[in-house]
Design an enzyme around this catalytic site. Sequence first.
Site, PDB file in Angstrom:
ATOM      1  N   HIS A 136      31.860 -22.099  18.305  1.00  0.00           N
ATOM      2  CA  HIS A 136      30.519 -21.504  18.196  1.00  0.00           C
ATOM      3  C   HIS A 136      29.416 -22.487  17.791  1.00  0.00           C
ATOM      4  O   HIS A 136      28.358 -22.059  17.323  1.00  0.00           O
ATOM      5  CB  HIS A 136      30.533 -20.350  17.180  1.00  0.00           C
ATOM      6  CG  HIS A 136      31.340 -19.158  17.617  1.00  0.00           C
ATOM      7  ND1 HIS A 136      32.364 -19.222  18.529  1.00  0.00           N
ATOM      8  CD2 HIS A 136      31.277 -17.849  17.254  1.00  0.00           C
ATOM      9  CE1 HIS A 136      32.890 -18.023  18.696  1.00  0.00           C
ATOM     10  NE2 HIS A 136      32.261 -17.174  17.945  1.00  0.00           N
ATOM     11  N   GLY A 187      31.670 -22.410  24.363  1.00  0.00           N
ATOM     12  CA  GLY A 187      32.663 -21.345  24.534  1.00  0.00           C
ATOM     13  C   GLY A 187      32.022 -19.976  24.378  1.00  0.00           C
ATOM     14  O   GLY A 187      32.433 -19.008  25.003  1.00  0.00           O
ATOM     15  N   HIS A 188      31.027 -19.909  23.538  1.00  0.00           N
ATOM     16  CA  HIS A 188      30.249 -18.665  23.382  1.00  0.00           C
ATOM     17  C   HIS A 188      28.831 -18.973  23.838  1.00  0.00           C
ATOM     18  O   HIS A 188      28.075 -19.646  23.154  1.00  0.00           O
ATOM     19  CB  HIS A 188      30.262 -18.201  21.926  1.00  0.00           C
ATOM     20  CG  HIS A 188      29.798 -16.776  21.744  1.00  0.00           C
ATOM     21  ND1 HIS A 188      28.688 -16.261  22.362  1.00  0.00           N
ATOM     22  CD2 HIS A 188      30.318 -15.764  21.005  1.00  0.00           C
ATOM     23  CE1 HIS A 188      28.537 -14.989  22.004  1.00  0.00           C
ATOM     24  NE2 HIS A 188      29.507 -14.659  21.195  1.00  0.00           N
ATOM     25  N   HIS A 268      34.757 -11.530  27.446  1.00  0.00           N
ATOM     26  CA  HIS A 268      34.000 -11.081  26.271  1.00  0.00           C
ATOM     27  C   HIS A 268      32.605 -10.640  26.721  1.00  0.00           C
ATOM     28  O   HIS A 268      31.849 -11.425  27.301  1.00  0.00           O
ATOM     29  CB  HIS A 268      33.929 -12.263  25.301  1.00  0.00           C
ATOM     30  CG  HIS A 268      33.371 -11.928  23.960  1.00  0.00           C
ATOM     31  ND1 HIS A 268      32.031 -11.954  23.700  1.00  0.00           N
ATOM     32  CD2 HIS A 268      33.982 -11.592  22.797  1.00  0.00           C
ATOM     33  CE1 HIS A 268      31.829 -11.649  22.413  1.00  0.00           C
ATOM     34  NE2 HIS A 268      33.005 -11.421  21.850  1.00  0.00           N
ATOM     35  N   GLU A 320      37.270  -7.759  22.948  1.00  0.00           N
ATOM     36  CA  GLU A 320      35.863  -7.293  23.024  1.00  0.00           C
ATOM     37  C   GLU A 320      35.341  -7.500  24.434  1.00  0.00           C
ATOM     38  O   GLU A 320      34.252  -8.037  24.643  1.00  0.00           O
ATOM     39  CB  GLU A 320      35.009  -8.081  22.020  1.00  0.00           C
ATOM     40  CG  GLU A 320      35.568  -8.077  20.600  1.00  0.00           C
ATOM     41  CD  GLU A 320      34.667  -8.780  19.584  1.00  0.00           C
ATOM     42  OE1 GLU A 320      34.198  -9.881  19.896  1.00  0.00           O
ATOM     43  OE2 GLU A 320      34.422  -8.216  18.510  1.00  0.00           O
ATOM     44  N   GLU A 336      30.399  -2.867  22.139  1.00  0.00           N
ATOM     45  CA  GLU A 336      29.777  -3.503  20.971  1.00  0.00           C
ATOM     46  C   GLU A 336      28.255  -3.437  21.053  1.00  0.00           C
ATOM     47  O   GLU A 336      27.674  -3.675  22.120  1.00  0.00           O
ATOM     48  CB  GLU A 336      30.257  -4.965  20.913  1.00  0.00           C
ATOM     49  CG  GLU A 336      29.748  -5.711  19.702  1.00  0.00           C
ATOM     50  CD  GLU A 336      30.208  -7.169  19.665  1.00  0.00           C
ATOM     51  OE1 GLU A 336      31.193  -7.521  20.356  1.00  0.00           O
ATOM     52  OE2 GLU A 336      29.573  -7.950  18.937  1.00  0.00           O
ATOM     53  N   CYS A 338      26.083  -5.532  20.085  1.00  0.00           N
ATOM     54  CA  CYS A 338      25.575  -6.813  20.587  1.00  0.00           C
ATOM     55  C   CYS A 338      25.660  -6.909  22.105  1.00  0.00           C
ATOM     56  O   CYS A 338      24.815  -7.561  22.738  1.00  0.00           O
ATOM     57  CB  CYS A 338      26.372  -7.976  20.003  1.00  0.00           C
ATOM     58  SG  CYS A 338      25.929  -8.380  18.309  1.00  0.00           S
ATOM     59  N   CYS A 413      27.598  -9.762  13.317  1.00  0.00           N
ATOM     60  CA  CYS A 413      26.687 -10.209  14.366  1.00  0.00           C
ATOM     61  C   CYS A 413      25.713  -9.117  14.775  1.00  0.00           C
ATOM     62  O   CYS A 413      24.577  -9.402  15.154  1.00  0.00           O
ATOM     63  CB  CYS A 413      27.474 -10.682  15.590  1.00  0.00           C
ATOM     64  SG  CYS A 413      28.743  -9.518  16.123  1.00  0.00           S
ATOM     65  N   CYS A 414      26.172  -7.845  14.737  1.00  0.00           N
ATOM     66  CA  CYS A 414      25.350  -6.770  15.300  1.00  0.00           C
ATOM     67  C   CYS A 414      24.111  -6.435  14.473  1.00  0.00           C
ATOM     68  O   CYS A 414      23.025  -6.272  15.050  1.00  0.00           O
ATOM     69  CB  CYS A 414      26.195  -5.522  15.524  1.00  0.00           C
ATOM     70  SG  CYS A 414      27.571  -5.776  16.675  1.00  0.00           S
TER      71      CYS A 414
END
Lengths: 649, 649
Positions: A136, A187-188, A268, A320, A336, A338, A413-414
Amino acid sequence: MRSNLCFSGLGAGENPPVAAVRVTGGLWGERLRVNREITLPAEYEQYQKTGHLDAWKLTWKPGDPKRPHIFWDSDVAKWLEAAGYSLALHPDPELEKRCDEVIGWMAAAQQPDGYLNTYYIVVEPDKRWSNLRDCHELYCAGHLMEAAVAYFEGTGKRLFLDVMCKYADYIAKVFGRGENQLRGYPGHEEIEIALVKLARAAGEKRYLDLAKYFIDERGQQPHYYDIEKARENRPDSWMERPGPNNLPPYNSMQAHAPVREQQNADGHAVRACYLYAGMASVAKATGDQSLVDACHTLWDSVTTKRMYITGGVGSSRFGERFTFDYDLPNEEAYAETCAAIALVFFANRMLCLEADAKYADVMERALYNGIISGVSHDGTHFFYDNILASHPLYHTFSHQKSPRRQEWYSCACCPPNIARLLASLGSYLYTIGDKTVWTQLYIDSQAELDLGNGKKTRITQTTKYPWEGDITLTIGLDAPTDFTLALRIPGWCRQATVAVNDQAVALDDLMNNGYAHLSRNWQDGDLVALHLDMPVERVYAHPSVRQNAGKVALQRGPLVYCLEEADNGPNLADLRLPPASELTVIPGPAELDGAPVITGPALRRDLTPWAGKLYATDRPAYVACQMTAIPYFLWANRAPGEMTVWITE
Amino acid sequence: MRSNLCFSGLGAGENPPVAAVRVTGGLWGERLRVNREITLPAEYEQYQKTGHLDAWKLTWKPGDPKRPHIFWDSDVAKWLEAAGYSLALHPDPELEKRCDEVIGWMAAAQQPDGYLNTYYIVVEPDKRWSNLRDCHELYCAGHLMEAAVAYFEGTGKRLFLDVMCKYADYIAKVFGRGENQLRGYPGHEEIEIALVKLARAAGEKRYLDLAKYFIDERGQQPHYYDIEKARENRPDSWMERPGPNNLPPYNSMQAHAPVREQQNADGHAVRACYLYAGMASVAKATGDQSLVDACHTLWDSVTTKRMYITGGVGSSRFGERFTFDYDLPNEEAYAETCAAIALVFFANRMLCLEADAKYADVMERALYNGIISGVSHDGTHFFYDNILASHPLYHTFSHQKSPRRQEWYSCACCPPNIARLLASLGSYLYTIGDKTVWTQLYIDSQAELDLGNGKKTRITQTTKYPWEGDITLTIGLDAPTDFTLALRIPGWCRQATVAVNDQAVALDDLMNNGYAHLSRNWQDGDLVALHLDMPVERVYAHPSVRQNAGKVALQRGPLVYCLEEADNGPNLADLRLPPASELTVIPGPAELDGAPVITGPALRRDLTPWAGKLYATDRPAYVACQMTAIPYFLWANRAPGEMTVWITE
């Protein structure tokens, strides 16, 4: 403040800056007030407790508690971004002081070469850029860049922006196709979106080039994650093997193929929709038609095969992730918060590429349903996953986190993601192109728009939408101006009427891609009255959605409704809504602020045949009952109980 | 060979020994042949490969591969038990030689004090009885005892029985309420059943006393698992904390309360039903009415609130456990094969306590559906979990093991459990009490029963059941005899007729608890003709089963049917079977051996409204199609595809 760097200028329009559109009342006025007054301070307090803020002081040492985590920077960044938007419209010296303090720590924490990441600076200082796949680092950088742009635009202060430009310059040195560069990518995903924003805010095309590099390089062979793994001597992982249903390796982070070759929304869901939003941003800025085509393919995959009626995406909590076409479980939904927010980002960028109301329809669906469901009425509790059916006894026997909103999450995160979206909501109301304003959302609001003609165009929306279908748009001008007001007629609306200064307008000839185009020489004080018929609609999922066979959902305007036990008693699955039942809209209970609810006659089975039995062969007989449905986003604000969106018909 | 030790003699009857009833043909004749000729040898080969057999030689040393596992002894024991039953009816010198070899290793492995467990003897020799809660030591002992009794009864050889009596004597010394004894009981129940069998086979009441001790001590305070944990200095575990939905600690192994206080079927379903079967065994042998009452409470909980239509139990794969009333998910079902087998053990023991056909109905439901579904048509592949709906793309995105039967499992409890049940099936056909024979199952068979009058009573069943509803029972006697033949009229049957020597019998006056009581002086050659009307029945689950709202299942006789993609195409959930559709039974496809299938007119939705869309508001229109349903137990023997038991009506 905003740079006029135009790049290719591909596409229909641009969002106005956050500062240009003030939401003034109604549902969203209240939600934005709660966000500003309750949620933002509550999140700051959480970050004080968890150590997120102290992490920036770089004082953590091995053995200390509250070890910085690889994604902490992104949480604080999203909160700062929300604060930046908020300050643009609602000056708040206390909030600004808090932000400046954190930004000061950030500036001090920045390494001489520009690097900035609390985890890698203090916890694993030798491991910088060693694991792009999992750790991340570029994701955090992206969120910090978005925050810096928001704070710059909201306050005019450059420090944060300068810090992040320096970081971006450093990242551009590290990554690329040059001989001494790492040919990696995150990766994200997230930084792709951020770099386009940074390019525009700073007026520096090189950040756009970096965003384009990250997108183009993704999923190429030889695969960077294979190279990285070999270089770092990492053990084998499931990611290098084919994924669920034999999806190719790295599909969970959309790195299984070059993005232009990807046919389905895979992996994801948050990462996926951030990537797609980044692709749309880069496509718009570069004019790359192959990237536009890829966006279309992925948009269709998401919205015509893999999206909940609430706008939620990513149906499986295992990873997810997106699963397969038409797989939309309700009680086991993940969806989710997000991910629905990321879908709004994607939709909004598609709207900027192409004025097609289908994108706004999805944006509105997510906003009014699967996103605001993520925060409690009082702004202090949050859903991470947004299930579409709930049984209060179910969740502890499953992997579901809870059927109630939680005050905080270890991976939080949300909550700040909702906060930044709400704080910037005004900018989503319009897109502005050459002598055209598209209205994308109908919300009580005042806008002061720059149509590029050197004059301000003011549009005031007065409406009780989504509770009622009447919207009045008042045009404010310093001088008469030619432009087109393109009013979105929502996809859910079967019958709309428009009048300008009380003169009815024949819509048929004016419609294009879901918008009614009103082109004229507008005068100050012109009144546009839009009426959207808003009956209760019965909605049926595609027959391939096996979880919704024999079921119907209720929608009114943009709002999806649900049944709660508080109104209907338990055993909601047994409540049957016959096709002929007439449905009525009435004011709802006080604890839901009187939000309109839907009622109508329904049936429940007579239990006699099952006395002492689990299975019976008598043909079911029914007894009459009354059904009451409330807006989905308001569920779980009363006593715990069952809930269902899809109703047996 | 069987001891006549009668204990209290409470209850209605006893099963005949396995040797007394030979299944001769039909569905079960073939399944038992496959079990004997294919499955038993295949399982032996698996145990050779895995090291299960070599473990008994006690030659394993740290560092060696194939380390014995805590439950390996039970796997081999179940196979030996199956072999013992098989040898009772089908002499097989090769099989017997293999068994004798293993039993020889066992006898040699037995420790001087009687202890016998491969894991604890060679892997953790200092840890004997240190973790009753988790480590399956008494569970393995129980399975070995059951095997020893079966092998003794099947072959007359005493070695294995003597070894296990010695082990049981040692266990009785270790466990109990005496000063130097451990006041423990098994974390995985099973030994309770076994000790009652051992008591009867050996004619030793002290084994019954030990079984009673284990049952009575279970869940008492101070809690043995707390004591054990403190003594062994074990770290905290989730088991000491309240479980799902705040169920009390140790509910997962039915040790949360004394058994007579347990109100619901809780926790791991195999353990639960083994316990309940043990309770019924001990209740029958001791005449303890409080234990009978507890059995009733738990029976009702299982069968009226927590059992699949297939007889599967334990709906959640998280903990392989019971969840809450009416929670019976289909696609996510667990319904472990072993749990349905354990339910048959429970049902059979309740039948021995009380001649009530409701127990036989459940036994038959599990046998014909959720148990034989667990083994492939060819006897070489096995289901661990028996789902009631399947989508071939679903399982890899979930925790489901596979939608196909597997050749073996690392925890391979189910395959030998099916084998031992099938090999002993004959004994489940009847219960025998004072001058009464109850017929519990209708299967082509020859029985030679001991009614306690010193003479043999032969009953030959000739039938094509479950494919047809006619059963002829031919009575064979050396001399005319007074007794009651109590014919079970299955709960699924609405219309039955009985004739004795072609004379119709008026059933109404003869019915009691689901049996038609034919009391007379029977003559050799008397013919009883039973006809059970077997139309297709539509079955509806209790309205509180939220997963089956709006759905119907098809059952014919004892067989539950399902839809497979091979016959009906994909999107099975969209197939709608209108209430008025007339259903017809026709011979099925050759690859299912022509088993009767159910066909009828059905509907599918016209897809037009959803062209390019996921959600539509048009009222659905339907197109006609044909539906074909096959017996559930035969699913997944053809090309992979969707399956569903519950059909939208």
